[in-house]
Write an enzyme that holds these catalytic residues in place. Sequence first.
Site, PDB file in Angstrom:
ATOM      1  CG  ASP A 136      13.729 -27.898  12.157  1.00  0.00           C
ATOM      2  OD1 ASP A 136      14.659 -28.477  11.575  1.00  0.00           O
ATOM      3  OD2 ASP A 136      13.545 -26.668  12.068  1.00  0.00           O
ATOM      4  CG  ASP A 206      17.138 -23.057  11.167  1.00  0.00           C
ATOM      5  OD1 ASP A 206      16.464 -22.280  10.468  1.00  0.00           O
ATOM      6  OD2 ASP A 206      16.823 -24.241  11.366  1.00  0.00           O
ATOM      7  CB  SER A 207      16.296 -17.096  13.323  1.00  0.00           C
ATOM      8  OG  SER A 207      16.327 -16.354  12.130  1.00  0.00           O
TER       9      SER A 207
HETATM   10  N1  SPM Z   1      14.988 -25.597  10.170  1.00  0.00           N
HETATM   11  C1  SPM Z   1      13.970 -24.925   9.479  1.00  0.00           C
HETATM   12  C2  SPM Z   1      13.544 -23.701  10.204  1.00  0.00           C
HETATM   13  C3  SPM Z   1      13.237 -22.614   9.262  1.00  0.00           C
HETATM   14  N2  SPM Z   1      13.758 -21.353   9.632  1.00  0.00           N
HETATM   15  C4  SPM Z   1      13.480 -20.292   8.706  1.00  0.00           C
HETATM   16  C5  SPM Z   1      12.035 -20.057   8.567  1.00  0.00           C
HETATM   17  C6  SPM Z   1      11.704 -18.823   7.764  1.00  0.00           C
HETATM   18  C7  SPM Z   1      10.250 -18.759   7.558  1.00  0.00           C
HETATM   19  N3  SPM Z   1       9.824 -17.579   6.911  1.00  0.00           N
HETATM   20  C8  SPM Z   1      10.306 -17.353   5.617  1.00  0.00           C
HETATM   21  C9  SPM Z   1      10.012 -15.978   5.207  1.00  0.00           C
HETATM   22  C10 SPM Z   1      10.831 -15.620   4.039  1.00  0.00           C
HETATM   23  N4  SPM Z   1      10.822 -14.235   3.826  1.00  0.00           N
END
Ligand code: SPM
EC number: 2.5.1.16
Length: 341
Positions: A136, A206-207
Site C-alpha cells: 500500500d 509489513d505482512s
Molecule cells: N501497511 C498496512 C498493511 C497491514 N499489514 C498488517 C495487517 C494485519 C491484519 N490483521 C491483523 C490481525 C491482528 N491479529
Amino acid sequence: MAEESVVGSTDVHVKRPREEEEENGVSSVSMEVEGSNKEQQPDCISAVIPGWFSEISPMWPGEAHSLKVEKILFQGNSEYQKVMVFQSSTYGKVLVLDGVIQLTERDECAYQEMIVHLPLCSISNPKKVLVIGGGDGGVLREVSRHSSVEQIDICEIDKMVVDVSKQFFPAVAVGYEDPRVTLHIGDGVAFLKAVPEGTYDAVIVDSSDPIGPAQELFEKPFFESVARALRPGGVVCTQAESIWLHMHIIEDIVKNCRQIFKGSVNYAWTTVPTYPSGVIGFMLCSTEGPPVDFKHPVNPIDANDSQSKSKGPLKFYNSEIHTAAFCLPSFAKKVIEPKTK
Ligand code: SPM
C-alpha cells in the site's frame, strides 16, 4: 490495473438494509448492490447484517469486528488473494485482503508510523532500508521521513495491492513518489535469499496474517534470510500479531528470533482499532554488532525532515510512545520476556 481481474463493479453503492431486516436485526438475506439488476453477494461482505462488513476469520474464532459500508469501491481477484476497497461510515476508505482489514484511512497511522519509526529511530544514520510486503506504500511514506536514508527497496508480491492503493489511497501510496524508492514485484522470501550478505541497515516486514500469501514470512528460514541480509547491528521490525489473540504465534516468533538474532530481541505493540482485538504487535531484533537499545531511541525524527507537504505531519508516533510501546501487560510479559533480552 488488470481489468479482467475485476469481479465486481468498481463504483457501486450498497443499499441500506430493508426496513423489515433492520427490525429483525440479524438476517441472512443477501445484500442488494446498486448498479446490478439482480441481487448479489459481493465477496468479503458479510451476509449476516446487510450493509455491514464483518471480519470473520478462523484466526479469531468467535468474534468479528464490523464496519458499516457506505459504498463498495473495488473488488478484484489477484493471482494471490481477493482485494476489496470500501468506503466505511466511520473510518474512511478501507483496504481488505482475503476478507481481512489491512488498513483504514483513519487509523493506518498507528500501524505504519510505529512499524517504521520503532526500528529506524533506534539506530543512528540508517541508509539502506528494505521493506517486505507493505504494497500500500504507507511504510514507504514513513521511511521516507528519514533524511539519512539513501536507498529504499520494497518487495511486494501482489501488484494489484500497489495499483489499488495508488488509485484509492493516495495519502498512503504517496510513499512511492520518493525517488529513493525501488519497487520489486515478487516473492519476498526469494528476494531476500538473493540479497548480498550485510546489505541493509534495516528490514521492515509489513505482512498480512500467516494464513495465505504471507505464511512463509512468519517461519524460521525467513528470519534467517533477514538476519543474513542485515549488516552487524542492523535491525528488523516485523508485524507480530496480537497479544490478545495470538500468543502461541508470538511465542514461536520470539523463540525463533532469539535463536537467530544475537543482538536485542524485543516485542512492542500499538493500538489499531480496526484490527481484531484493537491491538497489534511488532517483533524488533538486531544482529550481533553495535548494540541496539530499542527502548531508548537514539535517532529522533527531525521535525523538519518529517513534515513535507505531501506526507503531512506524524499523527501517532513520538519518543514517549516509542518507549511505552515496549511495556507489556503482565500476562504477555510472563510469556514473552523470559524469551527476549
Ligand atoms: N501497511 C498496512 C498493511 C497491514 N499489514 C498488517 C495487517 C494485519 C491484519 N490483521 C491483523 C490481525 C491482528 N491479529
